[in-house]
Design an enzyme around this catalytic site. Structure first.
Site, PDB file in Angstrom:
ATOM      1  N   ASP A 138       3.632  44.913  41.375  1.00 33.39           N
ATOM      2  CA  ASP A 138       3.046  44.808  42.818  1.00 33.39           C
ATOM      3  C   ASP A 138       3.842  45.459  43.660  1.00 33.39           C
ATOM      4  O   ASP A 138       5.069  45.818  43.544  1.00 33.39           O
ATOM      5  CB  ASP A 138       2.844  43.251  43.121  1.00 33.39           C
ATOM      6  CG  ASP A 138       4.116  42.506  42.889  1.00 33.39           C
ATOM      7  OD1 ASP A 138       5.147  43.014  42.678  1.00 33.39           O
ATOM      8  OD2 ASP A 138       4.234  41.149  42.611  1.00 33.39           O
ATOM      9  N   ASP A 190       4.489  28.562  43.191  1.00 34.75           N
ATOM     10  CA  ASP A 190       3.172  28.056  43.353  1.00 34.75           C
ATOM     11  C   ASP A 190       2.608  28.488  42.003  1.00 34.75           C
ATOM     12  O   ASP A 190       1.295  28.678  41.821  1.00 34.75           O
ATOM     13  CB  ASP A 190       2.532  28.664  44.448  1.00 34.75           C
ATOM     14  CG  ASP A 190       2.432  30.062  44.757  1.00 34.75           C
ATOM     15  OD1 ASP A 190       2.870  30.615  43.842  1.00 34.75           O
ATOM     16  OD2 ASP A 190       1.874  30.521  45.776  1.00 34.75           O
ATOM     17  N   HIS A 222       2.585  31.484  40.787  1.00 31.35           N
ATOM     18  CA  HIS A 222       1.828  33.053  40.898  1.00 31.35           C
ATOM     19  C   HIS A 222       2.705  33.959  39.602  1.00 31.35           C
ATOM     20  O   HIS A 222       3.831  33.605  39.390  1.00 31.35           O
ATOM     21  CB  HIS A 222       1.933  33.448  41.989  1.00 31.35           C
ATOM     22  CG  HIS A 222       3.234  33.870  42.819  1.00 31.35           C
ATOM     23  ND1 HIS A 222       3.556  33.565  44.059  1.00 31.35           N
ATOM     24  CD2 HIS A 222       4.341  34.422  42.232  1.00 31.35           C
ATOM     25  CE1 HIS A 222       4.723  34.048  44.315  1.00 31.35           C
ATOM     26  NE2 HIS A 222       5.377  34.631  43.040  1.00 31.35           N
ATOM     27  N   GLU A 273      -2.110  34.769  43.513  1.00 29.98           N
ATOM     28  CA  GLU A 273      -1.657  33.298  44.015  1.00 29.98           C
ATOM     29  C   GLU A 273      -2.723  32.534  43.443  1.00 29.98           C
ATOM     30  O   GLU A 273      -3.593  32.756  42.924  1.00 29.98           O
ATOM     31  CB  GLU A 273      -1.699  33.427  45.613  1.00 29.98           C
ATOM     32  CG  GLU A 273      -0.787  34.405  46.178  1.00 29.98           C
ATOM     33  CD  GLU A 273       0.791  33.811  46.253  1.00 29.98           C
ATOM     34  OE1 GLU A 273       0.968  33.146  45.454  1.00 29.98           O
ATOM     35  OE2 GLU A 273       1.325  34.046  47.100  1.00 29.98           O
TER      36      GLU A 273
HETATM   37  P1  PGA Z   1      12.080  35.382  42.113  1.00 29.49           P
HETATM   38  O1  PGA Z   1      10.551  35.552  42.428  1.00 29.49           O
HETATM   39  O2  PGA Z   1      12.429  35.875  40.945  1.00 29.49           O
HETATM   40  O3  PGA Z   1      12.685  35.875  43.452  1.00 29.49           O
HETATM   41  O4  PGA Z   1      12.218  33.830  42.331  1.00 29.49           O
HETATM   42  C1  PGA Z   1       9.686  35.229  41.443  1.00 29.49           C
HETATM   43  C2  PGA Z   1       8.116  35.552  41.813  1.00 29.49           C
HETATM   44  O5  PGA Z   1       7.762  35.088  42.900  1.00 29.49           O
HETATM   45  O6  PGA Z   1       7.378  35.927  40.875  1.00 29.49           O
END
Ligand code: PGA
Length: 212
Positions: free
Chosen positions: A39, A108, A110, A115
Protein backbone atom coordinates in the site's frame (compact mmCIF):
# COMPACT_ATOMS: atom_id res chain seq x y z
CA UNK A 1 11.23 -16.96 -3.87
CA UNK A 2 11.15 -14.60 -6.85
CA UNK A 3 8.21 -12.23 -6.33
CA UNK A 4 7.74 -10.77 -2.85
CA UNK A 5 4.83 -8.76 -1.48
CA UNK A 6 6.08 -6.50 1.31
CA UNK A 7 4.57 -4.54 4.22
CA UNK A 8 5.62 -1.37 5.99
CA UNK A 9 5.13 -0.58 9.70
CA UNK A 10 7.19 -1.19 12.82
CA UNK A 11 6.72 -4.95 12.85
CA UNK A 12 8.73 -5.90 9.72
CA UNK A 13 11.72 -3.67 10.55
CA UNK A 14 13.54 -6.45 12.42
CA UNK A 15 12.90 -8.81 9.50
CA UNK A 16 14.31 -6.26 7.04
CA UNK A 17 17.38 -5.78 9.28
CA UNK A 18 17.91 -9.53 9.19
CA UNK A 19 17.48 -9.57 5.40
CA UNK A 20 20.11 -6.83 5.08
CA UNK A 21 22.49 -8.78 7.35
CA UNK A 22 21.84 -11.89 5.27
CA UNK A 23 22.85 -10.09 2.08
CA UNK A 24 26.00 -8.77 3.78
CA UNK A 25 26.88 -12.29 4.90
CA UNK A 26 26.40 -13.50 1.33
CA UNK A 27 23.48 -15.75 2.30
CA UNK A 28 20.71 -13.80 0.56
CA UNK A 29 20.61 -12.42 -2.95
CA UNK A 30 17.96 -9.96 -4.19
CA UNK A 31 19.37 -9.63 -7.72
CA UNK A 32 16.51 -11.61 -9.27
CA UNK A 33 13.82 -10.62 -6.76
CA UNK A 34 10.82 -8.49 -7.70
CA UNK A 35 8.83 -6.67 -5.03
CA UNK A 36 5.34 -5.21 -4.76
CA UNK A 37 4.44 -3.28 -1.64
CA UNK A 38 1.03 -3.62 -0.07
CA UNK A 39 0.00 0.00 0.00
CA UNK A 40 0.87 3.68 -0.19
CA UNK A 41 -0.60 6.89 1.20
CA UNK A 42 -2.46 8.99 -1.35
CA UNK A 43 -1.07 12.49 -1.69
CA UNK A 44 2.54 11.78 -0.73
CA UNK A 45 5.29 11.85 -3.39
CA UNK A 46 7.75 8.90 -3.29
CA UNK A 47 10.51 10.98 -1.69
CA UNK A 48 8.26 12.29 1.12
CA UNK A 49 9.79 11.24 4.47
CA UNK A 50 6.56 9.49 5.51
CA UNK A 51 5.79 7.82 2.20
CA UNK A 52 5.94 4.05 2.28
CA UNK A 53 8.20 4.14 -0.79
CA UNK A 54 10.74 6.12 1.23
CA UNK A 55 10.28 3.83 4.25
CA UNK A 56 11.14 0.83 2.09
CA UNK A 57 14.16 2.58 0.57
CA UNK A 58 15.54 3.38 4.01
CA UNK A 59 14.68 0.12 5.74
CA UNK A 60 15.45 -2.37 2.96
CA UNK A 61 15.92 -1.43 -0.69
CA UNK A 62 18.93 0.90 -0.24
CA UNK A 63 20.82 -1.80 1.64
CA UNK A 64 20.31 -4.90 -0.50
CA UNK A 65 21.20 -5.78 -4.08
CA UNK A 66 17.69 -5.38 -5.50
CA UNK A 67 17.47 -3.82 -8.96
CA UNK A 68 15.59 -0.49 -9.00
CA UNK A 69 13.53 -1.64 -11.98
CA UNK A 70 12.38 -4.70 -10.02
CA UNK A 71 10.70 -2.58 -7.33
CA UNK A 72 7.05 -1.84 -8.07
CA UNK A 73 4.99 0.44 -5.86
CA UNK A 74 1.53 1.95 -5.87
CA UNK A 75 1.81 5.63 -6.70
CA UNK A 76 0.87 8.15 -4.00
CA UNK A 77 0.22 10.68 -6.75
CA UNK A 78 -1.49 8.68 -9.50
CA UNK A 79 -2.78 10.43 -12.63
CA UNK A 80 -5.89 8.26 -12.31
CA UNK A 81 -6.77 6.12 -9.32
CA UNK A 82 -8.63 3.35 -11.15
CA UNK A 83 -5.91 3.16 -13.81
CA UNK A 84 -3.15 2.93 -11.20
CA UNK A 85 -4.97 0.14 -9.34
CA UNK A 86 -5.51 -1.76 -12.60
CA UNK A 87 -1.86 -1.26 -13.58
CA UNK A 88 -0.71 -2.78 -10.28
CA UNK A 89 -2.93 -5.84 -10.61
CA UNK A 90 -1.67 -6.39 -14.17
CA UNK A 91 1.97 -5.94 -13.17
CA UNK A 92 1.60 -8.59 -10.45
CA UNK A 93 -0.08 -10.95 -12.91
CA UNK A 94 2.57 -10.32 -15.56
CA UNK A 95 5.24 -11.65 -13.18
CA UNK A 96 3.18 -14.77 -12.49
CA UNK A 97 1.74 -13.62 -9.17
CA UNK A 98 3.25 -13.11 -5.73
CA UNK A 99 5.22 -16.08 -4.35
CA UNK A 100 5.40 -14.86 -0.75
CA UNK A 101 3.28 -12.08 0.71
CA UNK A 102 4.52 -10.77 4.05
CA UNK A 103 1.97 -8.98 6.26
CA UNK A 104 1.55 -7.12 9.52
CA UNK A 105 -1.86 -6.67 11.15
CA UNK A 106 -3.56 -3.54 12.44
CA UNK A 107 -5.25 -3.30 15.85
CA UNK A 108 -8.55 -3.31 13.94
CA UNK A 109 -7.57 -6.49 12.10
CA UNK A 110 -6.62 -4.80 8.86
CA UNK A 111 -4.16 -6.26 6.36
CA UNK A 112 -2.80 -3.68 3.99
CA UNK A 113 -5.20 -0.75 4.38
CA UNK A 114 -8.18 -3.08 4.15
CA UNK A 115 -10.10 -1.68 7.08
CA UNK A 116 -13.16 -3.31 8.72
CA UNK A 117 -16.00 -3.61 6.22
CA UNK A 118 -13.78 -4.04 3.16
CA UNK A 119 -14.94 -6.81 0.82
CA UNK A 120 -12.93 -9.98 1.24
CA UNK A 121 -12.95 -10.24 -2.58
CA UNK A 122 -11.53 -6.73 -3.07
CA UNK A 123 -8.77 -6.05 -5.56
CA UNK A 124 -6.32 -3.13 -5.44
CA UNK A 125 -8.39 -0.07 -4.53
CA UNK A 126 -8.55 3.32 -2.89
CA UNK A 127 -9.13 2.99 0.84
CA UNK A 128 -10.12 5.38 3.62
CA UNK A 129 -8.12 4.99 6.83
CA UNK A 130 -10.10 4.54 10.04
CA UNK A 131 -9.59 6.99 12.91
CA UNK A 132 -7.83 4.20 14.84
CA UNK A 133 -5.33 3.63 12.03
CA UNK A 134 -4.73 7.36 11.61
CA UNK A 135 -4.04 7.60 15.36
CA UNK A 136 -1.73 4.55 15.24
CA UNK A 137 0.26 5.97 12.33
CA UNK A 138 0.53 9.49 13.77
CA UNK A 139 3.72 8.44 15.61
CA UNK A 140 5.60 8.36 12.29
CA UNK A 141 4.57 11.94 11.48
CA UNK A 142 5.82 15.16 13.06
CA UNK A 143 3.74 17.21 15.51
CA UNK A 144 1.14 19.16 13.53
CA UNK A 145 1.74 16.97 10.47
CA UNK A 146 -1.40 15.22 9.29
CA UNK A 147 -1.58 11.53 8.46
CA UNK A 148 -3.15 11.14 5.00
CA UNK A 149 -6.79 9.97 5.16
CA UNK A 150 -6.64 7.92 2.00
CA UNK A 151 -4.41 5.29 0.48
CA UNK A 152 -4.13 2.84 -2.35
CA UNK A 153 -3.90 -0.75 -1.19
CA UNK A 154 -3.86 -4.26 -2.53
CA UNK A 155 -7.29 -5.74 -1.85
CA UNK A 156 -7.96 -8.74 0.36
CA UNK A 157 -8.53 -10.77 -2.82
CA UNK A 158 -5.18 -9.60 -4.18
CA UNK A 159 -3.47 -10.72 -0.97
CA UNK A 160 -5.23 -14.11 -0.98
CA UNK A 161 -3.88 -14.77 -4.49
CA UNK A 162 -0.31 -15.00 -3.13
CA UNK A 163 1.03 -18.56 -3.15
CA UNK A 164 2.22 -18.28 0.43
CA UNK A 165 1.60 -15.76 3.20
CA UNK A 166 3.66 -14.88 6.28
CA UNK A 167 2.04 -12.63 8.91
CA UNK A 168 3.99 -11.12 11.81
CA UNK A 169 2.49 -9.57 14.94
CA UNK A 170 4.02 -8.52 18.24
CA UNK A 171 2.83 -6.85 21.41
CA UNK A 172 -0.31 -6.78 23.56
CA UNK A 173 -2.01 -4.16 21.38
CA UNK A 174 -2.38 -6.81 18.65
CA UNK A 175 -3.80 -9.57 20.88
CA UNK A 176 -7.51 -8.90 20.09
CA UNK A 177 -6.88 -8.67 16.37
CA UNK A 178 -4.75 -11.84 16.36
CA UNK A 179 -7.49 -13.79 18.19
CA UNK A 180 -10.15 -12.51 15.78
CA UNK A 181 -7.95 -13.40 12.80
CA UNK A 182 -7.24 -16.97 13.92
CA UNK A 183 -10.30 -18.01 15.93
CA UNK A 184 -13.02 -15.54 15.00
CA UNK A 185 -15.52 -15.95 12.19
CA UNK A 186 -14.34 -15.16 8.67
CA UNK A 187 -15.70 -11.65 8.41
CA UNK A 188 -14.99 -8.40 6.62
CA UNK A 189 -15.11 -6.80 10.09
CA UNK A 190 -11.63 -8.34 10.59
CA UNK A 191 -10.13 -8.53 7.12
CA UNK A 192 -7.19 -10.63 8.38
CA UNK A 193 -9.71 -13.41 9.15
CA UNK A 194 -9.83 -14.03 5.39
CA UNK A 195 -6.43 -15.71 5.81
CA UNK A 196 -8.35 -18.67 7.29
CA UNK A 197 -9.41 -19.38 3.69
CA UNK A 198 -5.82 -19.60 2.39
CA UNK A 199 -4.04 -22.95 2.21
CA UNK A 200 -0.53 -21.81 3.08
CA UNK A 201 -0.25 -19.19 5.83
CA UNK A 202 2.39 -18.93 8.54
CA UNK A 203 1.70 -16.64 11.49
CA UNK A 204 4.54 -15.65 13.82
CA UNK A 205 3.50 -13.91 17.05
CA UNK A 206 5.12 -13.20 20.37
CA UNK A 207 3.56 -14.21 23.70
CA UNK A 208 1.93 -10.78 24.19
CA UNK A 209 0.21 -10.89 20.80
CA UNK A 210 -0.86 -14.49 21.49
CA UNK A 211 -2.37 -13.67 24.90
CA UNK A 212 -6.00 -13.84 23.77
P1 PGA B 1 2.74 -1.95 12.71
O1 PGA B 1 1.58 -1.84 11.61
O2 PGA B 1 3.67 -3.03 12.24
O3 PGA B 1 3.40 -0.61 12.68
O4 PGA B 1 2.09 -2.29 14.01
C1 PGA B 1 0.93 -3.01 11.23
C2 PGA B 1 -0.24 -2.68 10.32
O5 PGA B 1 -0.93 -1.68 10.54
O6 PGA B 1 -0.47 -3.45 9.39
Amino acid sequence: CRVLGLPTGSTPVALYKEAIAGVRRGELDFSAVHTFNLDEYLGLPPEHPQSYRRFMAENLFNHVNIKAENIDFLSGLPAGIAAECARYEKAIQALGGIDLQILGIGRDGHIGFNEPGTSLASRTHEATLTQETIADNQRFFGAGEEVPRWSLTMGVGTILDAREILLLATGASKAEAVAAMIEGPVSSLCTASALQLHAKVTIIIDAAAAAR
